[in-house]
Scaffold this motif. Structure first.
Motif, short mmCIF file in Angstrom:
data_model
loop_
_atom_site.label_atom_id
_atom_site.label_comp_id
_atom_site.label_asym_id
_atom_site.label_seq_id
_atom_site.Cartn_x
_atom_site.Cartn_y
_atom_site.Cartn_z
N UNK A 66 33.08 23.79 38.99
CA UNK A 66 34.19 22.99 39.49
C UNK A 66 34.83 22.22 38.34
N UNK A 67 36.13 22.12 38.38
CA UNK A 67 36.85 21.41 37.34
C UNK A 67 38.30 21.84 37.36
N UNK A 68 39.05 21.32 36.41
CA UNK A 68 40.48 21.61 36.41
C UNK A 68 40.81 22.99 35.82
N UNK A 69 39.88 23.56 35.03
CA UNK A 69 40.15 24.85 34.41
C UNK A 69 39.80 25.99 35.34
N UNK A 70 40.64 27.01 35.35
CA UNK A 70 40.38 28.20 36.14
C UNK A 70 39.87 29.32 35.23
N UNK A 71 39.29 30.34 35.86
CA UNK A 71 38.79 31.48 35.10
C UNK A 71 39.95 32.44 34.80
N UNK A 72 39.91 33.05 33.64
CA UNK A 72 40.90 34.06 33.26
C UNK A 72 40.32 35.43 33.57
N UNK A 73 41.00 36.18 34.42
CA UNK A 73 40.61 37.56 34.72
C UNK A 73 41.45 38.48 33.83
N UNK A 74 40.81 39.23 32.97
CA UNK A 74 41.53 40.14 32.11
C UNK A 74 42.22 41.21 32.95
N UNK A 75 43.46 41.50 32.58
CA UNK A 75 44.24 42.48 33.33
C UNK A 75 43.94 43.90 32.89
N UNK A 76 44.41 44.85 33.67
CA UNK A 76 44.23 46.26 33.34
C UNK A 76 45.04 46.65 32.10
N UNK A 77 45.98 45.80 31.71
CA UNK A 77 46.71 46.01 30.46
C UNK A 77 45.76 46.02 29.26
N UNK A 78 44.58 45.40 29.45
CA UNK A 78 43.63 45.31 28.36
C UNK A 78 42.89 46.62 28.12
N UNK A 79 42.95 47.54 29.09
CA UNK A 79 42.27 48.83 28.95
C UNK A 79 43.17 49.77 28.14
N UNK A 80 42.72 50.15 26.97
CA UNK A 80 43.53 50.97 26.08
C UNK A 80 43.88 52.30 26.74
N UNK A 81 45.17 52.64 26.73
CA UNK A 81 45.62 53.93 27.26
C UNK A 81 46.01 53.90 28.72
N UNK A 82 45.65 52.84 29.44
CA UNK A 82 45.97 52.75 30.86
C UNK A 82 47.38 52.18 31.00
N UNK A 83 48.18 52.73 31.92
CA UNK A 83 49.59 52.36 32.00
C UNK A 83 49.86 51.39 33.15
N UNK A 84 50.98 50.70 33.06
CA UNK A 84 51.36 49.75 34.10
C UNK A 84 51.68 50.45 35.41
N UNK A 85 52.23 51.66 35.36
CA UNK A 85 52.52 52.41 36.58
C UNK A 85 51.24 52.78 37.31
N UNK A 86 50.22 53.18 36.56
CA UNK A 86 48.94 53.51 37.17
C UNK A 86 48.28 52.26 37.74
N UNK A 87 48.44 51.15 37.06
CA UNK A 87 47.88 49.89 37.57
C UNK A 87 48.55 49.50 38.88
N UNK A 88 49.84 49.73 38.96
CA UNK A 88 50.56 49.42 40.19
C UNK A 88 50.04 50.24 41.36
N UNK A 89 49.80 51.53 41.13
CA UNK A 89 49.28 52.39 42.20
C UNK A 89 47.84 52.00 42.56
N UNK A 90 47.07 51.63 41.55
CA UNK A 90 45.69 51.21 41.81
C UNK A 90 45.65 49.97 42.69
#
Length: 285
Positions: A66-90
């Motif tokens: 508990x506190x004022x800071x939130x957790x950062x969830x790494x996005x699928x953009x971080x996966x090398x070679x994976x595209x934003x269009x594929x992430x949208x469908x996922x």
């Protein structure tokens, strides 16, 4: 004004600052691994990319503590070679209730290669699959995604391979795969695996440089983050090394650079022997 605003956000909202910079990559001197390391040092919880939790961009989630800071969830953009269009469908398939590797293949229309990229990045962990188990599951799917969609029900039910007991990956292997697939690791720092060898060379940790007196001879080792050789520096090269404790600023004089040019310019991991220069709490070797 820009510098002041950035510094204010970084001080008061390091979670927001980290997520925003990661979403703005590629930019600046520092790579995702360094942005994440700095955020974690400032109390930010960072979570890996995951098919059941990640969007394309990095996002903020409720933290365990508990506190004022939130957790950062790494996005699928971080996966090398994976595209934003594929992430949208996922994400669309996930919102529709998909919760399996084969489900993402069928309902998100992800290619086998895309699924392999996610598996190699350990993005199926929330499904209870390790990196190797997920990759095995992907390899066991039918050769073409469409054959899963179009096959008669009995045939479609049989395309999934049975899971087998696979050898576990050790920590150095996991970290190596993390860096290869996402450019960072939340498990450990690569230099930590070389600490025993560095100790045998008399190397000190980066965080300990600030405690040492000016002009002391030292040895320090780390990953090369930044190389700079500005024209105004009269042949002087500046490096930034990172170990598991922090960063060290390195000054390579012209004669040392000339004698070690290839090493300085191409090595990803360097050990430097030099003299501490400490002035106004700014430390160089």
């Amino acid at each position: 004004l820009l510098v002041y605003a950035s510094a204010w956000i970084k001080h008061h909202y390091p979670d927001v600052f980290c997520a925003a910079l990661l979403n703005s990559q590629p930019m600046g001197f520092y790579q995702p691994a360094q942005l994440v390391r700095d955020a974690r040092e400032h109390g930010v919880e960072v979570r890996g990319p995951d098919v059941l939790a990640s969007d394309w961009d990095c996002t903020l989630e409720p933290a365990i503590r508990e506190g004022r800071l939130r957790a950062v969830r790494l996005g699928l953009r971080q996966v090398k070679g994976f595209s934003d269009k594929e992430a949208e469908r996922l994400v669309e398939a996930r919102n529709a209730g998909v919760r399996s590797v084969e489900g993402f293949a069928v309902h998100a229309g992800l290619s086998r290669r895309s699924l392999e990229l996610l598996a190699e990045a350990d993005a199926f962990a929330s499904l209870g699959l390790s990196r190797r188990q997920a990759l095995w599951a992907v390899k066991g799917l039918a050769d073409e995604t469409n054959s899963l969609k179009d096959a008669p029900l009995p045939a479609a039910m049989g395309v999934k391979e049975h899971q087998v007991e696979l050898p576990l990956m050790n920590l150095p292997q996991e970290v190596e795969e993390d860096y290869r697939t996402t450019s960072l690791s939340l498990r450990a720092h690569p230099i930590s695996f070389f600490r025993e060898s560095l100790n045998s060379l008399g190397a000190v940790k980066a965080r300990d440089l600030a405690k040492m007196r000016d002009r002391r001879l030292v040895t320090v080792g780390g990953l090369v983050l930044v190389r700079q050789r500005p024209g105004s520096a009269k042949g002087v090269t500046f490096l930034t090394l990172e170990d598991e404790t922090g960063v060290a600023n390195i000054v390579v004089w012209q004669d040392a650079f000339a004698a070690n040019r290839r090493l300085v310019m191409t090595s990803s991991f360097l050990v430097v022997h030099g003299q501490i220069q400490s002035e106004s709490n700014v430390i160089h070797v």
